[in-house]
Every structure is written in structure tokens, then in C-alpha cells.
Design a protein around this motif. Structure first.
Motif, short mmCIF file in Angstrom:
data_model
loop_
_atom_site.label_atom_id
_atom_site.label_comp_id
_atom_site.label_asym_id
_atom_site.label_seq_id
_atom_site.Cartn_x
_atom_site.Cartn_y
_atom_site.Cartn_z
N ALA A 17 6.31 3.62 -7.58
CA ALA A 17 6.21 3.76 -6.13
C ALA A 17 5.16 2.80 -5.56
N SER A 18 4.05 2.62 -6.28
CA SER A 18 3.03 1.69 -5.80
C SER A 18 3.54 0.26 -5.79
N ILE A 19 4.41 -0.08 -6.74
CA ILE A 19 5.02 -1.41 -6.75
C ILE A 19 5.99 -1.55 -5.57
N PHE A 20 6.84 -0.54 -5.36
CA PHE A 20 7.82 -0.60 -4.27
C PHE A 20 7.14 -0.67 -2.91
N SER A 24 -1.93 -0.99 -4.09
CA SER A 24 -2.70 -1.13 -5.32
C SER A 24 -3.55 0.12 -5.51
N GLN A 25 -3.36 0.81 -6.63
CA GLN A 25 -4.13 2.02 -6.90
C GLN A 25 -4.31 2.15 -8.41
N VAL A 33 -0.10 10.72 -7.35
CA VAL A 33 0.99 10.40 -6.42
C VAL A 33 2.34 10.72 -7.06
N GLY A 34 2.49 10.41 -8.34
CA GLY A 34 3.75 10.70 -9.03
C GLY A 34 4.03 12.18 -9.15
N LEU A 70 3.96 7.96 -0.13
CA LEU A 70 3.16 6.79 0.23
C LEU A 70 3.52 6.27 1.61
N TRP A 71 4.79 6.34 1.97
CA TRP A 71 5.22 5.91 3.30
C TRP A 71 4.60 6.80 4.38
#
Length: 78
Positions: A17-20, A24-25, A33-34, A70-71
């Protein structure tokens, strides 16, 4: 699902998700987050009649939920 598998799925889903979302985390934040994304993805998937089966299905559903998380967080912070 065992605790170790739960953490692995959360870490992979948060990382994807951080890549999409181009965020950066660190690894700990990816796992958090996952895991939260897995709950969101499971809830939303169940609401529309989808279920995640197996390891890959769990990662896909958790990643979708993590991207949504994240959004939403990105919209709230701005």
C-alpha cells in the motif's frame, strides 16, 4: 490465522500500500497500516459479498484496505 502469519500479511500489505500510495514509512508502520487495512478490507469485502481465502487472498484484501486507509488519512491531514 496465527500471530506470525498475521504480522507477515500486515507487513506485506502495508508495504504494498505504501508503494501504491507513494508513502514512505518504516516497517512497524507498514505492519500497523496493513493490519488496520486487513480489518477495513475484510469489512468492506464482506459488505459486498467478497471473502479472502488463502494467503494471497488475504494479502490482496488487506492491501486494498490499507490503500483505502492511506487515502483517507491523506485526505484528513490536508
Amino acid at each position: 490465522m496465527g500471530l506470525i502469519a498475521f504480522l507477515i500479511v500486515g507487513g506485506i500489505a502495508g508495504w504494498l500500500a505504501s508503494i501504491f500510495m507513494n508513502k514512505s514509512q518504516g516497517i512497524l508502520m507498514n505492519i500497523v497500516v496493513g493490519i488496520v487495512g486487513a480489518y477495513i478490507g475484510g469489512f468492506l469485502g464482506g459488505a459486498i459479498g467478497l471473502t479472502a481465502t488463502g494467503f494471497v487472498g488475504s494479502i490482496v484484501m488487506a492491501t486494498i484496505g490499507a490503500v483505502i486507509l492511506l487515502w483517507v488519512l491523506g485526505k484528513v491531514r490536508t
